[in-house]
Design a protein around this motif. Structure first.
Motif, PDB file in Angstrom:
ATOM      1  N   SER A 343       2.632  -2.960  -8.070  1.00 51.58           N
ATOM      2  CA  SER A 343       2.683  -1.727  -7.424  1.00 51.58           C
ATOM      3  C   SER A 343       2.930  -1.798  -6.009  1.00 51.58           C
ATOM      4  CB  SER A 343       1.429  -1.027  -7.799  1.00 51.58           C
ATOM      5  OG  SER A 343       0.523  -1.459  -6.891  1.00 51.58           O
ATOM      6  N   LEU A 344       3.587  -0.727  -5.385  1.00 50.89           N
ATOM      7  CA  LEU A 344       3.690  -0.630  -3.945  1.00 50.89           C
ATOM      8  C   LEU A 344       2.421  -1.051  -3.516  1.00 50.89           C
ATOM      9  CD1 LEU A 344       5.507  -0.302  -1.552  1.00 50.89           C
ATOM     10  CD2 LEU A 344       5.378   2.126  -1.958  1.00 50.89           C
ATOM     11  N   GLU A 345       1.574  -0.503  -3.610  1.00 56.88           N
ATOM     12  CA  GLU A 345       0.302  -0.688  -2.872  1.00 56.88           C
ATOM     13  C   GLU A 345      -0.207  -2.112  -3.051  1.00 56.88           C
ATOM     14  OE1 GLU A 345       0.794   1.554  -5.364  1.00 56.88           O
ATOM     15  OE2 GLU A 345       0.621   3.258  -3.849  1.00 56.88           O
ATOM     16  N   GLU A 346       0.141  -2.643  -4.079  1.00 60.96           N
ATOM     17  CA  GLU A 346      -0.230  -4.324  -4.232  1.00 60.96           C
ATOM     18  C   GLU A 346       0.794  -5.052  -3.238  1.00 60.96           C
ATOM     19  OE1 GLU A 346      -2.062  -4.173  -8.835  1.00 60.96           O
ATOM     20  OE2 GLU A 346       0.272  -4.565  -8.527  1.00 60.96           O
ATOM     21  N   LEU A 347       1.808  -4.590  -3.248  1.00 63.10           N
ATOM     22  CA  LEU A 347       2.912  -5.191  -2.480  1.00 63.10           C
ATOM     23  C   LEU A 347       2.526  -5.155  -0.762  1.00 63.10           C
ATOM     24  CD1 LEU A 347       5.467  -6.678  -3.607  1.00 63.10           C
ATOM     25  CD2 LEU A 347       6.631  -4.756  -2.535  1.00 63.10           C
ATOM     26  N   ILE A 348       1.841  -3.998  -0.610  1.00 64.32           N
ATOM     27  CA  ILE A 348       1.611  -3.802   0.603  1.00 64.32           C
ATOM     28  C   ILE A 348       0.316  -4.539   1.313  1.00 64.32           C
ATOM     29  CG2 ILE A 348       0.602  -2.043   2.368  1.00 64.32           C
ATOM     30  CD1 ILE A 348       2.698  -0.071   1.110  1.00 64.32           C
ATOM     31  N   GLU A 349      -0.694  -4.274   0.301  1.00 61.21           N
ATOM     32  CA  GLU A 349      -1.835  -5.664   0.352  1.00 61.21           C
ATOM     33  C   GLU A 349      -1.240  -6.963   0.219  1.00 61.21           C
ATOM     34  OE1 GLU A 349      -4.556  -4.606  -2.693  1.00 61.21           O
ATOM     35  OE2 GLU A 349      -5.770  -6.276  -2.252  1.00 61.21           O
ATOM     36  N   GLU A 350      -0.425  -7.369  -0.457  1.00 54.21           N
ATOM     37  CA  GLU A 350      -0.007  -8.617  -0.164  1.00 54.21           C
ATOM     38  C   GLU A 350       0.547  -9.254   0.964  1.00 54.21           C
ATOM     39  OE1 GLU A 350       1.708  -9.689  -4.105  1.00 54.21           O
ATOM     40  OE2 GLU A 350       2.388 -11.683  -3.471  1.00 54.21           O
TER      41      GLU A 350
END
Lengths: 445, 481
Positions: A343-350
């Motif tokens: 998800s975009l949130e996961e990408l940002i977190e990564e």
């Protein structure tokens, strides 16, 4: 329309052969389009085009010549052909010459024409009003942008017996929204008119405009950067254009010193030349030599797979045409990048610490063979700290190289967006993409 | 150009007024071109094309409508007019501020750009031989490296227009242009590659081939690129140095960071979603942007120039525009709409690419005013610096403030003398820093050709940009690693 355009093509092919050319290929195009341009939240101009044009390829004794003009002045096209015929015996053979392909069976895509787009060509003011209203649902200052609805019909007639016709509609839309010192931009390209997608485009641009407020200066360095589909689409456009065999021959490509099968990117990257996707503008069933198009990877899981050819570059380089012919130069059709699993949130977190860059422009290369380039951000640049958006940054440049960045692709989102604007042509279906250790730069004073 | 074309545009203006438009403009616009292209001396192909049609623009209840047709009959332009009128009227309900045009003294005139050596003064065989010879000279110029690719083209074009509008303009024009360009790649496997894209273009004919001296210059450049691969060292980036900026870069700088931000339509936000806005705000005329050497002129009337015209596409007579004058923001580029908004007069900046394009605010030939020094005098009191002669990569932000130029041919300057080559220096500064750091300009004014992009749909129009070599004091350079 079909009979009219094919008739023009047949007339010119016949004339070319009568003049003594060995071969001829004629593309006849009809365009009916309306574009509304917006500035300061109101229309700045409504533009309309309805025209018929013809593009002609002819060959004589391996000499390649061409002309183009308007159908309404077809007599002049024929006159030029006469002059070209006289010239053909005085110029050398073309290094690119290869015979036109024999006709092939073409499987036509269905559903390329949307009646609602035809209606919007005639009167786009309801869509215009929707865009104005949708942008201003958020508390923003004003916007600029455009909406275009178009219908294109094209016929291809060749001296080898090809006689093909196809028509399609399309829309292009983008808005740039301003809120205080923040701005956000988003775009949409489609072969169908769907008001919900236009509203979504306006909503994303407006949201980014608000999030971009109060930007702070950041130092140039090496960062993990999430590129939005706007930015990733721009960079993948460059990669795809450099995959044209003509770009390689002209010294304008990072693939000049690569061969299919070589690893050129992270295994996360699959970039597809996607003419058989009926939802994207630039999707067509046949190319300018009458060869059926097909979708194929340019890069598959990081491995360079396909140089884009027409019959001429293919013959020159010992390959087969890939159905990417323009009348002289091969080119990519619509593009797509295979989705990831985040998800975009996961990408940002990564990303951890870094930036989300939502828009860019002015990508220029120092050296196409080595792929060194810079591009400058515009609109929302969001600061990522410990995996979360914590604020907005002022503009900076990405100053890196394509080979290096492609090898540093770390992850992509599941969700993809259909981007199409000034800086993303051909239209591209693409996710958010996380690149690690990207070099950035900024003015020194 | 025949009387039928004049009849059609005059008819369109009359008919538009009958429809009820507050303003009507019709433009017959024809461009024909021939071009040939080679790769490493071998011919790719030859093309001879044309496009012609009529563009109409109307103002209806404060909204602007545009339509184009290639059908050159009364019925054809009437249909286009009806489309333009209908779209303008249907969008007038969304207008918050009505569009009006400034009052102007419009031209009734006919002119043509001069051509000393016509396009038929060289045979097609001669033209192909010229490009083949260019390849032979280029590839023979290196001793260690190899010229891997030389793509070159030679193109001729003729642009004809008839501009008529309901305010009285009636202007016929004819401008022939010649252009020559190439992309060269010099390769040395152990060291990498150097690439340079370059073009020349001008209005006129084959008299320009002698002036451009590409046959002499390209082999010299290729030798230099080989030396860059073999010898160039890293430029100084750890402290501010003086930078002598070559006229090729100066031309681009003034185009990008003076010409574009001075476009009044951009200042008013009309291009905000495309080419962007401007750091210049409507009330900034008279504000300081640079030193006394910062005088930038945009002049469409330069004979032989690539951006040559005497009347713009709204019929307004052209004149030189002093955009920056002795360091002050002095004048914007206007068409009749922006002039009305600013309460001034148009300075004839309305240009269109072809019959399918609306006239918008554009540059023509933009240059920095030269000084009176020699090049040696520019360099002689530089203790430590870099002379950046040419570039490849460049970009500028969408408000025309932060700009970057990736140097290609560049030299270290020590104690007033040019020393060895340096590789990949990058001039990355703000517009204010560039013009404020300018402390000298030499007298060697040179122009370069470009196709300037703007608008939606994108319009590329021919321009020149140029200037002298200049000196900047105290600049911190970057380097591309």
């Amino acid at each position: 329309m079909r009979e009219e355009l094919l008739g023009v093509g047949e007339r010119i092919v016949k004339r070319a052969l009568e003049l003594g050319f060995d071969e001829a290929a004629v593309r006849v195009t009809f365009r009916d389009a309306t574009m509304v341009k917006f500035a300061n939240s109101e229309p700045s101009v409504a533009q309309s085009w309805k025209d018929r044009s013809v593009d002609v390829y002819v060959a004589k004794d391996k000499r390649i010549l061409g002309t183009s003009g308007s159908v309404s002045s077809i007599g002049e096209v024929e006159e030029i052909l006469g002059r070209l015929r006289a010239l053909a015996s005085r110029i050398p053979e073309s290094m690119l010459y290869a015979p036109l392909p024999e006709p092939s069976k073409v499987d036509f895509m269905e559903g390329l024409v949307d009646r609602r787009i035809l209606e919007a060509i005639s009167d786009p003011s309801d869509v215009s009003e929707l865009i104005v209203e949708a942008v201003h649902r958020r508390s923003v200052d004003y916007f600029a942008g455009m909406f275009e609805a178009s219908y294109t019909a094209k016929a291809l007639v060749t001296s080898t017996g090809t006689s093909l016709y196809e028509d399609a509609t399309g829309i292009q839309a983008y808005v740039r929204v301003f809120a205080g010192d923040g701005s956000g931009q988003w775009s949409l390209g489609s072969r169908r008119l769907d008001e919900k997608r236009i509203e979504e485009m306006a909503e994303i641009a407006a949201r980014y405009a608000v999030e971009a407020k109060n930007p702070v200066d950041v130092e140039p360095g090496t960062y993990n950067i999430v590129l939005s589909p706007m930015v990733a689409g721009n960079l993948m456009n460059y990669v795809a254009r450099m995959a044209s065999a003509m770009s390689v021959m002209m010294g304008m490509s990072i693939f000049a010193q690569k061969k299919p099968g070589e690893k050129v990117a992270s295994e996360k990257l699959t970039l597809i030349d996607d003419p058989r996707n009926p939802e994207l503008p630039y999707s067509w069933s046949f190319d300018d030599e009458g060869v059926p198009t097909y979708s194929k990877p340019i890069i598959e899981r990081g491995v360079f797979r396909t140089l884009l050819h027409n019959s001429k570059t293919a013959a020159k380089m010992g390959a087969k045409t890939t159905g990417n012919a323009g009348l002289l130069h091969p080119h990519p059709w619509s593009l797509s990048v295979a989705p990831g699993d985040r998800s975009l949130e996961e990408l940002i977190e990564e990303a951890g610490d870094g930036f989300l860059v939502t828009n860019n422009w002015y990508t220029r290369l120092q050296n196409y063979v080595e792929g060194t380039f810079s591009t400058i951000t515009r609109d929302a640049v969001l600061i990522i700290k410990r995996g979360e958006i914590v604020g907005a940054a002022k503009k900076f440049r990405i100053a890196d190289s394509f080979p290096r960045m492609l090898s540093h692709l770390a992850a992509l989102t599941r969700e993809r967006y259909d981007m199409y604007w000034w800086e993303v042509k051909p239209p591209t279906r693409i996710p958010y993409m996380l690149f690690r250790d990207v070099h950035t730069s900024k003015h020194t004073g | 150009m025949t009387w039928e074309k004049e009849d059609i545009v005059a008819y369109a203006v009359d008919k538009g007024q009958e429809l009820g438009a507050d303003y009507v403009e019709a433009r017959y616009h024809r461009r024909r071109s021939t071009s040939l292209a080679t790769r490493n001396g071998e011919l790719l192909g030859f093309e001879s094309s044309f496009e012609e049609g009529v563009a109409v623009r109307v103002l209806v209840d404060g909204a602007l409508g545009f339509a184009a047709t290639e059908i050159l009959t009364r019925e054809g332009v009437e249909a286009a007019l009806e489309r333009a009128y209908r779209q303008a009227r249907s969008h007038s309900r969304l207008m918050r501020e009505k569009i009006v045009f400034s009052d102007e003294r419009l031209g009734v005139a006919s002119y043509a750009a001069l051509q000393k050596k016509g396009f038929d003064s060289l045979s097609e065989e001669d033209k192909i031989s010229y490009l083949r010879d260019l390849w032979e000279r280029a590839r023979g110029a290196t001793s260690t490296a190899r010229v891997a690719t030389l793509m070159s083209f030679l193109a001729e074009s003729v642009e004809e227009k008839i501009v008529v509008n309901s305010d009285g303009a009636y202007v016929k024009s004819l401008v022939p242009r010649l252009s020559l360009g190439y992309n060269v790649v010099v390769a040395l496997p152990s060291k990498g590659t150097i690439q340079k894209w370059f073009s020349r273009a001008a209005s006129g004919g084959y008299e320009w081939l002698d002036a451009w001296r590409v046959h002499e210059r390209l082999p010299e450049d290729v030798k230099t690129y080989e030396k860059i691969l073999l010898e160039a060292s890293k430029p100084p980036t750890d402290r501010p140095v003086d930078v002598v900026v070559g006229s090729e870069i100066v031309g681009l700088v003034v185009h990008e960071s003076c010409g574009h931000p001075s476009e009044a339509d951009r200042i008013l936000g009309r291009e905000a979603a495309q080419a962007g806005k401007s750091f210049i705000k409507p009330d900034m005329v008279g504000q300081r942007i640079g030193s006394e050497y910062a005088t930038v002129i945009d002049d469409p009337t330069i004979p032989g120039s690539n951006g040559f015209y005497l009347y713009d596409d709204e019929g307004v007579p052209a004149r030189p525009r002093f955009l920056y004058k002795e360091g002050l923001i002095n004048e914007f580029l206007h068409n009749r709409w922006t002039a009305a908004v600013f309460g001034t007069h148009s300075n004839a900046a309305a240009r269109s690419m072809n019959y399918g394009s609306e006239p918008i605010v554009r540059m023509a030939n933009t240059y920095l005013k030269p000084g009176d020094m020699s090049f040696d005098e520019l360099v002689e009191d530089v203790k430590l610096g870099v002379y950046i002669k040419s570039y490849m990569e460049w970009n500028i932000d969408d408000e025309r403030w932060s700009q970057r130029y990736g140097g290609l041919e560049a030299y270290l300057i020590e104690n007033g003398e040019l020393k060895g080559l340096v590789k990949n220096p990058v001039l990355e500064v703000t517009t204010k820093t560039f013009y404020s750091s300018l402390d000298a300009a030499d007298k060697n004014l040179e122009f370069y050709a470009g196709t300037c992009g703007k608008g939606e749909p994108m319009q590329g129009v021919p321009v020149w940009f140029g200037g002298p070599n200049v000196r900047l004091r105290g600049i911190t350079l970057r380097v591309r690693e």
